[in-house]
Design a protein around this motif. Structure first.
Motif, PDB file in Angstrom:
ATOM      1  N   THR A 120       0.818  -1.215   0.000  1.00  0.00           N
ATOM      2  CA  THR A 120       0.000   0.000   0.000  1.00  0.00           C
ATOM      3  C   THR A 120       0.849   1.261   0.000  1.00  0.00           C
ATOM      4  O   THR A 120       0.557   2.224  -0.713  1.00  0.00           O
ATOM      5  N   ARG A 168     -18.330   0.903  -6.043  1.00  0.00           N
ATOM      6  CA  ARG A 168     -18.396   1.881  -4.953  1.00  0.00           C
ATOM      7  C   ARG A 168     -18.107   1.219  -3.605  1.00  0.00           C
ATOM      8  O   ARG A 168     -17.311   1.724  -2.809  1.00  0.00           O
ATOM      9  N   LEU A 169     -18.723   0.102  -3.356  1.00  0.00           N
ATOM     10  CA  LEU A 169     -18.480  -0.619  -2.101  1.00  0.00           C
ATOM     11  C   LEU A 169     -17.012  -1.012  -1.975  1.00  0.00           C
ATOM     12  O   LEU A 169     -16.368  -0.804  -0.947  1.00  0.00           O
ATOM     13  N   ARG A 171     -14.332   0.160  -3.535  1.00  0.00           N
ATOM     14  CA  ARG A 171     -13.461   1.316  -3.410  1.00  0.00           C
ATOM     15  C   ARG A 171     -13.454   1.862  -1.992  1.00  0.00           C
ATOM     16  O   ARG A 171     -12.422   2.277  -1.467  1.00  0.00           O
ATOM     17  N   PHE A 172     -14.641   1.872  -1.388  1.00  0.00           N
ATOM     18  CA  PHE A 172     -14.711   2.384  -0.017  1.00  0.00           C
ATOM     19  C   PHE A 172     -13.897   1.506   0.936  1.00  0.00           C
ATOM     20  O   PHE A 172     -13.110   2.016   1.745  1.00  0.00           O
ATOM     21  N   THR A 175     -10.304   2.069   0.361  1.00  0.00           N
ATOM     22  CA  THR A 175      -9.874   3.366   0.881  1.00  0.00           C
ATOM     23  C   THR A 175      -9.646   3.303   2.385  1.00  0.00           C
ATOM     24  O   THR A 175      -8.643   3.806   2.902  1.00  0.00           O
ATOM     25  N   VAL A 176     -10.580   2.691   3.093  1.00  0.00           N
ATOM     26  CA  VAL A 176     -10.436   2.579   4.547  1.00  0.00           C
ATOM     27  C   VAL A 176      -9.200   1.749   4.881  1.00  0.00           C
ATOM     28  O   VAL A 176      -8.402   2.110   5.750  1.00  0.00           O
ATOM     29  N   ASN A 178      -6.510   1.271   3.095  1.00  0.00           N
ATOM     30  CA  ASN A 178      -5.318   2.054   2.795  1.00  0.00           C
ATOM     31  C   ASN A 178      -5.064   3.106   3.869  1.00  0.00           C
ATOM     32  O   ASN A 178      -3.928   3.279   4.332  1.00  0.00           O
ATOM     33  N   GLY A 179      -6.109   3.813   4.243  1.00  0.00           N
ATOM     34  CA  GLY A 179      -5.946   4.844   5.259  1.00  0.00           C
ATOM     35  C   GLY A 179      -5.453   4.269   6.573  1.00  0.00           C
ATOM     36  O   GLY A 179      -4.664   4.896   7.289  1.00  0.00           O
ATOM     37  N   MET A 180      -5.881   3.049   6.872  1.00  0.00           N
ATOM     38  CA  MET A 180      -5.429   2.417   8.110  1.00  0.00           C
ATOM     39  C   MET A 180      -3.916   2.200   8.104  1.00  0.00           C
ATOM     40  O   MET A 180      -3.246   2.301   9.147  1.00  0.00           O
ATOM     41  N   ALA A 200     -16.513   1.859   9.531  1.00  0.00           N
ATOM     42  CA  ALA A 200     -16.589   1.502   8.115  1.00  0.00           C
ATOM     43  C   ALA A 200     -17.732   0.514   7.873  1.00  0.00           C
ATOM     44  O   ALA A 200     -18.438   0.603   6.856  1.00  0.00           O
TER      45      ALA A 200
ATOM     46  N   PHE B 172     -11.681   8.296  12.146  1.00  0.00           N
ATOM     47  CA  PHE B 172     -12.314   7.720  10.967  1.00  0.00           C
ATOM     48  C   PHE B 172     -12.222   8.673   9.777  1.00  0.00           C
ATOM     49  O   PHE B 172     -11.850   8.269   8.674  1.00  0.00           O
ATOM     50  N   THR B 175      -8.758   8.717   8.522  1.00  0.00           N
ATOM     51  CA  THR B 175      -8.430   7.489   7.802  1.00  0.00           C
ATOM     52  C   THR B 175      -8.971   7.527   6.381  1.00  0.00           C
ATOM     53  O   THR B 175      -8.278   7.165   5.426  1.00  0.00           O
ATOM     54  N   ASN B 178      -6.942  10.004   4.328  1.00  0.00           N
ATOM     55  CA  ASN B 178      -5.643   9.435   3.991  1.00  0.00           C
ATOM     56  C   ASN B 178      -5.771   8.391   2.885  1.00  0.00           C
ATOM     57  O   ASN B 178      -4.990   8.368   1.934  1.00  0.00           O
ATOM     58  N   GLY B 179      -6.746   7.520   3.019  1.00  0.00           N
ATOM     59  CA  GLY B 179      -6.945   6.486   2.015  1.00  0.00           C
ATOM     60  C   GLY B 179      -7.239   7.072   0.645  1.00  0.00           C
ATOM     61  O   GLY B 179      -6.807   6.543  -0.379  1.00  0.00           O
TER      62      GLY B 179
END
Lengths: 214, 214
Positions: A120, A168-169, A171-172, A175-176, A178-180, A200, B172, B175, B178-179
DNA sequence: CGGATTCTGCATCAATCGCTACATAATCCA
DNA sequence: TGGATTATGTAGCGATTGATGCAGAATCCG
């Protein structure tokens, strides 16, 4: 690259000549950890040889080049984390459970490693090494595809409305996840990562309650 | 660092000696874009001088060192994006609107730049430059603090239940933001980023509907 | 054993790294 | 104008970069 025998480790063939004095797997693991923590460009050959406990000629004989070593370190990373990252996902009965397991297992893994995910967070492509960049990009894309395929499977099973936007699901969730990696690298603790996962999943549930076409 | 006049640009004082032949701001912007795209370690002085259109002595006379130039590029990045990233956030009437504006403005900004956020994605600390790493870490932390303060403010205004976990909400949002930088750098389009924001706001709303203590 | 093969350590390659000495050019103040 | 000051361009500093040549050491097969 040039020597087809060197990279494959030649499991079946009998080794001739002087035997290697170091454990190739352990050296590869050491290189992986260094690349993982510092990135490609900031990791020098002398960093690597020091961490691997070998001389540079041995490194080049065993792995070919810095780029080839990085590519192999990436593969090693994937092998090491495949099970922990995707085990629960694959074993789950529903797409929702799969996604939740995936995110929770990610949280658990990140709180141990504290480096974030090597795939990532790799910026090797932007650093000017496009071939290696393509490797990590395709690895990231594989995650998205797995998520999408699991959602499609849930649609086929009647678990999720066919009109819901799969992409969409997925990607979300991506995204979460990746952000983690980023907040984990900045020191977020397991409890915080779990809280993020919980929120999430609230989004997941709310999205599936929404009317598909708006 | 050593020369107190050189970094402050000395706006009020009359310049003596041979005048600078390049636009310091434009050169700094060029350096920022290069650091932004390639990262600190992968950007060399010759890369910089080529992009800035100056010789290395001019670079060192004007900016001091590669590290100092990076630090100044970071500040420049902050100044350039402060308004677009936080304008809507600060103008919003409620914390919910502020967070949604923050994420939407982030989506819009990321779909233009396509490099991700320079602060979010910087790994300069892990690359071995701890002082610069502390700079970006504190910049990231500032985002979290802003979010938390806005949520606390909403609690004080009676907009959000006092029992809700401020840190959880802020983490959240951080996150997700960032993602978004990561998927934007991998080519996600504006519509995909907006969809992520929409789902994140579903999570926000659902979290605030939940009973605070479970 | 001898010959083939392969690995290791020393030494080093050309190239590039971040950075600077130095002479010259261009401006200011007097 | 002349001296002080600052910027530029050339040229190069010592150190490090990724990567090797080579001699010797350690194994194999015969």
């Amino acid at each position: 690259m040039q020597n087809p025998e060197s990279s494959g480790e030649g499991c079946g063939t009998v080794r001739r000549g002087r035997p290697r004095a170091f454990d190739r797997e352990k050296a590869l693991a050491a290189a992986m950890h260094l690349f993982w923590r510092k990135g490609y460009s900031a990791t020098s050959i002398s960093d690597l040889t020091a961490a691997m406990g070998i001389g540079s000629p041995s490194l080049y004989a065993a792995f070919g080049s810095k780029e080839a070593l990085y590519a192999e370190a990436l593969e090693h990373y994937g092998r090491m984390h495949e099970a922990t990252a995707w085990g629960g996902f694959l074993a789950a009965a529903t797409a929702r459970d799969a996604v939740e397991a995936f995110l929770r297992d990610t949280a658990a893994g990140l709180s141990e490693a504290a480096n974030g995910c090597m795939v990532t967070l790799s910026a090797v492509g932007a650093e000017g090494h496009e071939e290696l960049g393509a490797l990590v990009t395709s690895a990231r894309n594989a995650t998205l595809i797995r998520l999408e395929e699991r959602i499609e499977q849930a649609k086929a099973a009647g678990e999720i409305d066919r009109l819901v936007d799969t992409h969409r699901l997925a990607r979300f969730v991506q995204t979460v996840q990746n952000g983690m990696s980023l907040i984990a690298r900045d020191g977020a603790e397991l409890g915080e990562l779990i809280a993020v996962v919980d929120m999430a999943m609230l989004a997941w549930d709310a999205q599936l309650r929404e009317p598909p076409h708006v």
